[in-house]
Design an enzyme around this catalytic site. Structure first.
Site, short mmCIF file in Angstrom:
data_model
loop_
_atom_site.label_atom_id
_atom_site.label_comp_id
_atom_site.label_asym_id
_atom_site.label_seq_id
_atom_site.Cartn_x
_atom_site.Cartn_y
_atom_site.Cartn_z
N ASP A 50 -5.14 1.28 -11.10
CA ASP A 50 -5.48 0.73 -9.79
C ASP A 50 -5.48 -0.79 -9.83
O ASP A 50 -5.69 -1.40 -10.89
CB ASP A 50 -6.87 1.23 -9.36
CG ASP A 50 -7.04 1.25 -7.86
OD1 ASP A 50 -6.89 2.32 -7.25
OD2 ASP A 50 -7.31 0.17 -7.28
N ASP A 78 -0.50 -3.16 -10.28
CA ASP A 78 -0.13 -3.74 -9.00
C ASP A 78 1.20 -3.11 -8.61
O ASP A 78 2.24 -3.44 -9.17
CB ASP A 78 -0.01 -5.27 -9.11
CG ASP A 78 0.36 -5.93 -7.79
OD1 ASP A 78 0.68 -5.21 -6.81
OD2 ASP A 78 0.36 -7.18 -7.73
N ASN A 104 1.28 9.30 -7.28
CA ASN A 104 1.28 7.97 -6.66
C ASN A 104 0.53 8.04 -5.34
O ASN A 104 1.04 8.51 -4.34
CB ASN A 104 2.70 7.47 -6.42
CG ASN A 104 2.71 6.07 -5.82
OD1 ASN A 104 1.69 5.39 -5.80
ND2 ASN A 104 3.86 5.65 -5.33
N TYR A 178 4.85 0.78 7.53
CA TYR A 178 4.13 1.84 6.80
C TYR A 178 4.80 3.19 7.06
O TYR A 178 5.12 3.94 6.13
CB TYR A 178 2.67 1.88 7.25
CG TYR A 178 1.87 3.03 6.65
CD1 TYR A 178 1.31 2.92 5.39
CD2 TYR A 178 1.66 4.21 7.36
CE1 TYR A 178 0.57 3.96 4.84
CE2 TYR A 178 0.93 5.25 6.83
CZ TYR A 178 0.38 5.12 5.57
OH TYR A 178 -0.35 6.17 5.03
N LYS A 182 6.87 5.62 4.44
CA LYS A 182 6.47 7.00 4.17
C LYS A 182 7.59 7.98 4.48
O LYS A 182 7.76 8.99 3.79
CB LYS A 182 5.21 7.34 4.96
CG LYS A 182 3.97 6.58 4.52
CD LYS A 182 3.70 6.77 3.03
CE LYS A 182 2.41 6.10 2.58
NZ LYS A 182 2.18 6.28 1.13
#
Length: 271
Positions: A50, A78, A104, A178, A182
């Protein structure tokens, strides 16, 4: 009848992850930490990777105590930095005998409005939410010497658009990049599932629906109520409700499942 009884008796073993090593990217987050707990309960050794190293360390300190014979460790990641991804997998390769499971559950936020976003802003977000996922999967593959299972996180907004009526000020709809990322994740799942099938690596995904974290639930109850009204089941999801699907996908119970993305959204995307 006898065969059926024998098959039924093996079901618990199909979900047993004992002796397997799992890496959970974004493992200190709201959904990621629930997944880590679930993997630990099913016997896996878990590496929590993380950006928030302190939170990952706290998780491992908490969950190492009550569980004997298993290892829960934390490493920095990162997802927007290719070198960070490489260093993470190098550590996994050196510290562990191999990697069996890679999940993930990362998210790289970008705080730009649709009208103000530049091409650079868009690309920066895609780098974390899409390119980083590809690089993590490809690097993780080299740690899987005996096959393995990869689970990537998509979203309901990789399949449908946000309803503006739900996002009354001060809430903002999930940004365009976003959803684009996805949707790309879902195609990546299908592509990699074919590309790496001969190596015994299964690639699947989950597409969560509304799972606002506890802080949002506490601070914005009206928003949460609007989310709930959009769900056929009439409520938001709770973090533990993501765990069963992920454990299933990485276990022997899903040994003939690859290239799939399972919606865990209370029915959000069916109407």
């Amino acid at each position: 009848m006898n065969d059926a009884k024998e098959d039924a008796g093996t079901l618990p073993e199909m979900f047993d992850l004992g002796g397997r090593t799992a890496l959970v990217a974004g493992g200190a987050g709201y959904l990621g930490s629930a997944i880590c707990r679930g993997l630990l309960h099913h016997g896996a050794n878990v590496i929590v990777a993380d950006l928030d190293q302190a939170r990952a360390d706290h998780f491992t300190e908490t969950w190492n105590r009550p569980l004997s014979g298993q290892r829960c460790s934390a490493l920095p990641l990162d997802i927007s930095d290719e070198s960070s991804i490489g260093r993470l997998i190098d550590r996994v390769c050196s510290d562990c005998r191999g990697l069996d499971i890679l999940i993930n559950a990362t998210y790289a936020p970008q705080k730009c409005s649709l009208n103000d976003m530049t091409g650079g802003d868009f690309n920066t977000s895609l780098n974390g939410n899409l390119t980083g996922g590809f690089l993590l999967a490809r690097e993780g593959r080299r740690a899987m010497s005996n096959g393995g299972s990869i689970v990537m996180f998509s979203s309901m907004y990789g399949r449908v658009s946000p309803d503006p009526s739900v996002y009354v000020d001060p809430m903002q709809p999930n940004p365009i990049e976003y959803g684009v990322a996805k949707a790309g994740i879902e195609q990546m799942i299908r592509y990699l599932a074919v590309a790496w099938a001969a190596e015994g690596i299964r690639i699947n995904g989950v597409a969560p629906g509304p799972f606002p974290n506890p802080q949002v639930q506490q601070q914005y109850p009206d928003f949460v109520a609007r989310l709930a009204r959009k769900v056929p089941l009439g409520r938001i999801g709770q973090a533990n409700e993501i765990v069963g699907a992920v454990v299933f996908l990485v276990s022997d119970a899903a040994s003939y499942v690859t290239g799939q993305c399972l919606a865990i959204d209370g029915g959000w995307t069916i109407w």
